[in-house]
Write a protein that holds these residues in place. Structure first.
Motif, PDB file in Angstrom:
ATOM      1  N   GLY A 168       0.814  -1.206   0.000  1.00  0.00           N
ATOM      2  CA  GLY A 168       0.000   0.000   0.000  1.00  0.00           C
ATOM      3  C   GLY A 168       0.848   1.257   0.000  1.00  0.00           C
ATOM      4  O   GLY A 168       1.881   1.328   0.674  1.00  0.00           O
ATOM      5  N   GLY A 169       0.455   2.207  -0.858  1.00  0.00           N
ATOM      6  CA  GLY A 169       1.123   3.496  -0.876  1.00  0.00           C
ATOM      7  C   GLY A 169       2.569   3.453  -1.338  1.00  0.00           C
ATOM      8  O   GLY A 169       3.347   4.357  -1.055  1.00  0.00           O
ATOM      9  N   TYR A 225      -1.292   2.372  -4.067  1.00  0.00           N
ATOM     10  CA  TYR A 225      -2.082   3.526  -3.614  1.00  0.00           C
ATOM     11  C   TYR A 225      -2.573   3.308  -2.204  1.00  0.00           C
ATOM     12  O   TYR A 225      -2.292   2.273  -1.575  1.00  0.00           O
ATOM     13  CB  TYR A 225      -3.254   3.770  -4.575  1.00  0.00           C
ATOM     14  N   GLY A 226      -3.318   4.247  -1.723  1.00  0.00           N
ATOM     15  CA  GLY A 226      -3.924   4.129  -0.403  1.00  0.00           C
ATOM     16  C   GLY A 226      -2.912   4.291   0.714  1.00  0.00           C
ATOM     17  O   GLY A 226      -1.768   4.738   0.508  1.00  0.00           O
ATOM     18  N   GLU A 227      -3.339   3.908   1.909  1.00  0.00           N
ATOM     19  CA  GLU A 227      -2.492   4.026   3.094  1.00  0.00           C
ATOM     20  C   GLU A 227      -1.382   2.980   3.052  1.00  0.00           C
ATOM     21  O   GLU A 227      -1.594   1.870   2.576  1.00  0.00           O
ATOM     22  CB  GLU A 227      -3.343   3.777   4.345  1.00  0.00           C
ATOM     23  N   SER A 228      -0.236   3.321   3.566  1.00  0.00           N
ATOM     24  CA  SER A 228       0.840   2.336   3.662  1.00  0.00           C
ATOM     25  C   SER A 228       0.562   1.370   4.808  1.00  0.00           C
ATOM     26  O   SER A 228       0.249   1.797   5.919  1.00  0.00           O
ATOM     27  CB  SER A 228       2.165   3.047   3.912  1.00  0.00           C
ATOM     28  N   ARG A 229       0.625   0.101   4.497  1.00  0.00           N
ATOM     29  CA  ARG A 229       0.453  -0.906   5.539  1.00  0.00           C
ATOM     30  C   ARG A 229       1.763  -1.661   5.776  1.00  0.00           C
ATOM     31  O   ARG A 229       1.791  -2.750   6.312  1.00  0.00           O
ATOM     32  CB  ARG A 229      -0.650  -1.896   5.135  1.00  0.00           C
ATOM     33  N   ARG A 250      -9.725   1.484  -4.211  1.00  0.00           N
ATOM     34  CA  ARG A 250      -8.822   2.631  -4.171  1.00  0.00           C
ATOM     35  C   ARG A 250      -8.400   2.953  -2.741  1.00  0.00           C
ATOM     36  O   ARG A 250      -7.324   3.451  -2.496  1.00  0.00           O
ATOM     37  CB  ARG A 250      -9.446   3.836  -4.840  1.00  0.00           C
ATOM     38  N   ASP A 251      -9.244   2.638  -1.760  1.00  0.00           N
ATOM     39  CA  ASP A 251      -8.827   2.914  -0.382  1.00  0.00           C
ATOM     40  C   ASP A 251      -9.242   1.773   0.545  1.00  0.00           C
ATOM     41  O   ASP A 251      -9.608   1.976   1.687  1.00  0.00           O
ATOM     42  CB  ASP A 251      -9.428   4.241   0.094  1.00  0.00           C
ATOM     43  N   ARG A 252      -9.253   0.566   0.003  1.00  0.00           N
ATOM     44  CA  ARG A 252      -9.673  -0.553   0.832  1.00  0.00           C
ATOM     45  C   ARG A 252      -8.697  -1.715   0.711  1.00  0.00           C
ATOM     46  O   ARG A 252      -8.189  -1.983  -0.368  1.00  0.00           O
ATOM     47  CB  ARG A 252     -11.058  -1.034   0.364  1.00  0.00           C
ATOM     48  N   THR A 253      -8.469  -2.402   1.793  1.00  0.00           N
ATOM     49  CA  THR A 253      -7.610  -3.575   1.753  1.00  0.00           C
ATOM     50  C   THR A 253      -8.486  -4.798   1.464  1.00  0.00           C
ATOM     51  O   THR A 253      -9.614  -4.857   1.959  1.00  0.00           O
ATOM     52  CB  THR A 253      -6.938  -3.788   3.112  1.00  0.00           C
TER      53      THR A 253
END
Lengths: 629, 477
Positions: free
Chosen positions: A371-372, A441-445, A530-533
């Motif tokens: 992510g990200g 994309y999205g938040e880094s996990r 786009r913003d979901r895991t």
């Protein structure tokens, strides 16, 4: 084009293999050198391939010469000979071009690996075997290459042999491929029995001649082409033998890119395109097309739910190979090969970018832990995006052209096949962009300790990525502009028999439909991921079925592997082997040992006894002469 | 009557004679390193080889000394076989002998003398010349087999070889005498002319059988083979390699020439015997080889079996049979010397690795050695794409042509049997763990060069058979 050119083309990777393979001990201190030797060897082949291509493009006649006879008998001869025509020269460019970039990339990727020289030795050997496969002018040489690439694939999947999963995957690939190779071998025997030769030219000429149809009938060719297709199913991972390819991702990632995406797995497609004459006469293309389109759909659905980057790419490869078989199956040989070429570039590219991600992420493959990544790895992100757009059929990028040609030809053959192919195109766009959104994309996990090392890959790795991105984007436009009047179709016209599909319908309309479907897949992925895991647990029964890959491995295990194991254990081992065969073997062994023991008693070491035996021999001679003549 | 000598025809033989004289002289000086003698042997044999190849390509034909000595492509092709064997044996011998300086001179001298004897046998157009060549070769070999005097096994080998060899020579000479009695001449073409009349006197037949016994001993055909395992096991390993290669080829050279050129009209009589001998030799050789635990004895029985394969070519008794037998002999010499070379390479601190079990685990510990051994054994077993496959294929093909289907079936079954004991060594190397870790000595470079050459030869002929097949086909008398 001269024979010398082809010999150099072929010999360069062999020399590279010998240097890295035999002198590896001395090269160990200097791994860079070993990598550059391997890369240089392929570069030499690449230059030769370009020269060959240029001369063919300039209007030179195709090269087809028998170098020498290997083994000759009363009524047969096995020849060592080469054939370089439009089809072969395109394959050569793909193998050596993509191959060279992947070799260079590997110099960085394999940095510090204990088996560095061994890796380059195998990789060079693979290129050599693959070149034999496409250069041979008869089925025997094709078979030699076919087995050679299979061996290298086995060696490279199990490259990290200290890992149990890697050796298991290598064995699985090898055993599943044996089934296919057995079919290929039987197909070769059938052809040899019918034609008395394995040379392409002789077989194709004889098959086209009317008297062959009268003497043997088309049924021989039906059997032969179907058996050869069994070989292709194994090598090119189609239903039902595709199960080895996802596991083959245990090998180093550049190997996945070169062998299990760009070149070896396309050997089956090449074989069918090469045998186009036979498939046309036998009308077995329909079987090929159906297997292809079903594999394409089936593998795409599995890819929807996977979370391992390389596995998604692997199922995607299986799916795209299905498209190629669909193409050659409906008689659109040039389009099938077209997709082979574009796929080699964009899928090779995507595997290498996946390798770049792994390199940065300490070999992490689960995209739920990413992510990200876009911010930290811009080049990797952009190049992957090019590849994904290309495979999704984004307008004017490579996959758009080649996939569209195949679908268009499929419509002419059967609307049902077309619809399945179109749905698959939607799925392809969806799963590929699911991968992109979740990874980049999205938040880094990313876990904190990994995140601190997150970096763009070194130049020796990203430069090949950037170079590969260019053809991935543009090659479709160059080769495919103009649909069935494109450059590619003109170039390959001499190789393929007149395609029997009727190009019905408006080409532009098909293009618009494909584009809309592809864009819809991308949009759908955007809306969901786009913003979901991706969730860890399957949410419904269908999801569960897909996430578990339709339980095919489990079914095979229950239906084939276990019965064989049990059968081997109880029936074959206990009864047949221990009882009957061991009985016979031990019996024969005992007899031989008895004979050997008895004979050994004559081997007393006493000279007089030896002389007696010699004299006895003479006496027997004379007796034979006196009493029997 | 003065004899006009055409020196050019005798070039290869003269070069070898000159080389052995040089070796003899240089051996007298204590001040120089004896290692040079081996190199002299190689250079001399190399030049003779080059000259032989040139003469072969030019198709030189001619006779000398009142028709007693005949140079043709047949004899030149065999010269190539002998000289290649000699060079390879010299290469694998250098490190083997280097510990004892005094022993080097006579060793190379005897090898060269034996080589000269072989060349005489191949070019002998006269039974007496063949016999002289045979004796020159054999006497040198007797000494070489017992070369390590302080080793009882070696001495025993030399002694046994001498006693039995002398016995076989006596039979051979008796055979010549009987043929002279029946045909009135010992000249090869003249014998053929004498027998064309319906005069198949018992003398001729008895003489012919005795010749078979004599040759059968030299090339180790069952039931005249029993010396071979004992001698191979006791003799120095390099000499076992030498005896198994060149002399066997020389025996077959004379065998082929005499039976095809002097006794063609007795073909009905001898070909049935040869067929039986071929079957017997292959089967006995391969079956007993299975039971061996010593690698040298295994190779000895394997070399007996290979003589059986060559006999198939003779039994076919057509042009293809002769050329395929010649090709087979060339291939056999290279791969057999290679296999013995690999045995020498597998030397440990405690001495040579002579038991098959010593080879366990070499695949990982000594990959280069294991690779050499594997190539040679696969070739001996006749797997493509090695030379052994090509050799067997053409021998079998010639027999099919001649209608000896059963002979080929027995040959094929024997090939399957032989795969068992050859592959057992390969399996031992790659799939067994050694019971104790052996410490191997470093590879001597000359030995590695010899093995590399043998391996290249084996693979090259396997991939490009016409390289040697065409010359062999051009060499049929």
């Amino acid at each position: 084009m001269t024979i010398e050119l082809i010999v150099v083309l072929l010999a360069a990777p062999l020399v590279g293999f010998l240097i890295n393979g035999l002198l590896g001990k001395w090269l160990k201190g200097n791994e860079q050198l070993s990598g550059w030797i391997g890369s240089l060897a392929v570069l030499v082949s690449l230059v030769c391939s370009i020269i060959a291509f240029a001369s063919l493009h300039g209007g030179a006649a195709p090269f087809d010469e028998t170098l020498y006879e290997w083994i000759t008998g009363e009524s047969f001869a096995f020849n060592i000979g080469f054939r370089v025509d439009a089809l072969t020269s395109m394959m050569l460019l793909v193998i050596t071009g993509v191959g060279f970039l992947i070799h260079v990339y590997s110099i960085g990727y394999m940095h510090g690996d204990a088996g560095y020289t061994r890796y380059f030795a195998y990789l060079n050997l693979f290129v050599f075997a693959m070149l034999i496969l496409v250069l041979g002018n008869n089925y025997l040489m094709m078979f030699v290459g076919w087995e050679g690439v299979g061996l290298c694939s086995y060696l490279l999947i199990g490259f990290w042999y200290e890992r149990q999963t890697a050796t298991d995957a290598g064995k699985k690939a090898f055993i599943v491929n044996r089934i296919g190779d057995f079919g290929f071998l039987l197909g070769m025997f059938t052809l040899f029995a019918a034609f008395g030769t394995l040379d392409f030219t002789s077989i194709f000429d004889a098959a086209e001649a009317d008297n062959f149809q009268k003497v043997f009938g088309a049924s021989t060719l039906v059997i032969a082409t179907l058996l050869l297709f069994v070989g292709a199913i194994g090598k090119s991972a189609q239903i039902p033998l595709y199960v080895w390819l996802p596991d083959a991702m245990e090998g180093p990632t550049p190997v996945s890119a070169l062998i299990h995406a760009a070149t070896m797995v396309t050997a089956g497609v090449y074989m069918i395109a090469r045998s186009a004459v036979l498939y046309n006469i036998a009308h077995t293309g329909e079987v090929v097309a159906w297997i292809g389109v079903l594999t394409a759909f089936f593998a795409a659905t599995i890819a929807l739910t996977q979370n391992d980057i390389k596995r998604i790419l692997a199922y995607s490869t299986v799916s795209q190979l299905g498209y190629m078989f669909l193409g050659v199956g409906v008689g659109a040989y040039a389009s099938g090969i077209f997709h082979l070429v574009t796929h080699a570039f964009f899928k090779g590219l995507m595997f290498l970018t996946a390798g770049s991600v792994m390199h940065a992420m300490a070999n992490e493959l689960d995209m739920r832990k990413m992510g990200g990544l876009k911010a930290k790895m811009p080049i990797t992100h952009w190049t992957f995006l090019v590849g994904a757009l290309a495979i999704a059929g984004f307008p004017f990028l490579s996959g758009f052209w080649s996939k569209d040609e195949i679908l268009h030809s499929a419509w002419g053959s059967s609307p049902i096949i077309y619809v399945i192919g179109l749905v698959t195109a939607f799925l392809t766009a969806f799963y590929m962009f699911r991968l992109i959104f979740v990874t980049f994309y999205g938040e880094s996990r990313v876990e904190p300790e990994v995140a601190s090392h997150l970096h763009e890959s070194p130049s020796v790795m990203w430069v090949p990525l950037a170079i590969l991105a260019i053809p991935s984007a543009l090659i479709g436009l160059l080769l495919g502009w103009g649909g069935h009047d494109s450059w590619l179709h003109h170039f390959t016209k001499s190789v393929f028999p007149e395609a029997h599909h009727d190009a019905s319908g408006n080409m532009i309309l098909f293009m618009v439909i494909s584009s809309v479907v592809g864009l819809a897949g991308i949009a759908f992925a955007w809306s969901r991921y786009r913003d979901r895991t991706p969730s860890d647990e399957p949410t419904n029964a269908l999801h569960k079925l897909l996430a578990n890959k339709y339980y095919v491995d489990e079914v095979y295990n229950a239906l084939i592997v276990q019965p064989i194991k049990n059968g081997s254990h109880y029936l074959l081992w206990r009864i047949v082997d221990n009882g009957i065969i061991d009985g016979i073997v031990n019996g024969v062994g005992a007899i031989i040992r008895f004979i050997g023991g008895t004979l050994r008693r004559f081997q007393t070491g006493i000279v007089q006894a030896y002389i007696v035996s010699m004299v006895l021999g003479i006496v027997l001679f004379l007796a034979y002469y006196l009493f029997f003549t | 009557m003065p004899i006009e000598i055409n020196w050019q025809l005798l070039m290869p033989e003269l070069i070898i004679t000159l080389t052995l004289l040089i070796v003899l002289v240089f051996d007298l000086f204590d001040s120089i390193s004896k290692a040079i003698l081996g190199w002299m042997t190689i250079v001399g044999a190399g030049i003779a080889l080059w000259v032989s190849i040139q003469m072969h390509q030019a198709g030189t034909v001619g006779t000398q000394f009142n028709d007693m000595f005949k140079v043709d492509n047949f004899s030149l092709f065999f010269n190539i076989i002998f000289l290649v064997s000699t060079i390879l044996v010299a290469l694998i011998s250098m490190s083997y002998l280097s510990r004892d300086d005094r022993k080097q001179g006579p060793y190379y001298l005897l090898i060269l003398l034996a080589t000269l004897g072989m060349m005489l046998m191949a070019a002998g157009n006269e039974l007496i010349i063949v016999f002289l060549g045979l004796e020159l070769m054999s006497l040198s070999l007797y000494v070489l087999a017992g070369y390590f005097r302080d080793n009882p096994a070696s001495s025993e080998a030399g002694m046994k070889y001498l006693l039995l060899g002398a016995f076989a020579s006596a039979f051979f000479l008796y055979g010549i005498a009987l043929i002279y009695g029946g045909a009135g001449t010992t000249n090869v073409p003249a014998i053929a002319e004498a027998i064309t009349a319906p005069n198949k006197s018992p003398l001729l037949l008895a003489g012919m059988f005795l010749l078979i016994v004599g040759f059968g001993f030299k090339v180790a055909i069952v039931p005249f083979h029993q010396w071979a395992p004992d001698v191979y096991e006791g003799a120095p390993t390099t000499i076992a390699a030498f005896i198994s290669a060149g002399p066997k080829a020389a025996g077959f050279a004379a065998f082929l020439r005499i039976f095809m050129e002097a006794l063609p009209s007795l073909q009905v009589e001898w070909s049935s015997v040869v067929i039986v001998l071929a079957m017997l030799t292959m089967t006995v050789g391969n079956v007993i080889a299975i039971a061996q635990t010593s690698i040298k004895r295994m190779l000895a029985y394997s070399s007996i079996a290979h003589a059986g394969y060559v006999l198939i070519g003779l039994a076919a008794a057509n042009n293809d049979g002769i050329s395929s037998a010649m090709l087979y002999l060339l291939v056999y010499c290279v791969m057999n010397i290679g296999a013995f070379g690999a045995v020498i390479l597998a030397k440990t601190e405690d001495g040579e690795s002579l038991m098959i079990s010593d080879y366990a685990g070499l695949g990982l510990r000594k990959p280069l050695l294991a690779m050499f051994m594997t190539i040679m054994l696969l070739s001996l077993a006749g797997f493509p794409p090695t030379a052994g496959f090509v050799g067997k294929f053409y021998v079998f093909k010639s027999a099919v042509q001649a209608g000896h289907i059963w002979l080929v079936i027995v040959g094929a079954i024997n090939t399957a049997i032989s795969a068992f004991y050859y592959l057992r060594v390969v399996v031992t190397m790659y799939m067994r763990e050694p019971e104790e870790e052996l410490s191997f000595t470093a590879y001597p470079s000359t030995l590695v060069v010899g093995l590399v050459l043998a391996a290249i030869g084996v693979l090259l002929i396997g991939i490009l058979p016409s390289l040697m097949l065409t010359p062999a086909q051009n060499s049929v008398f």
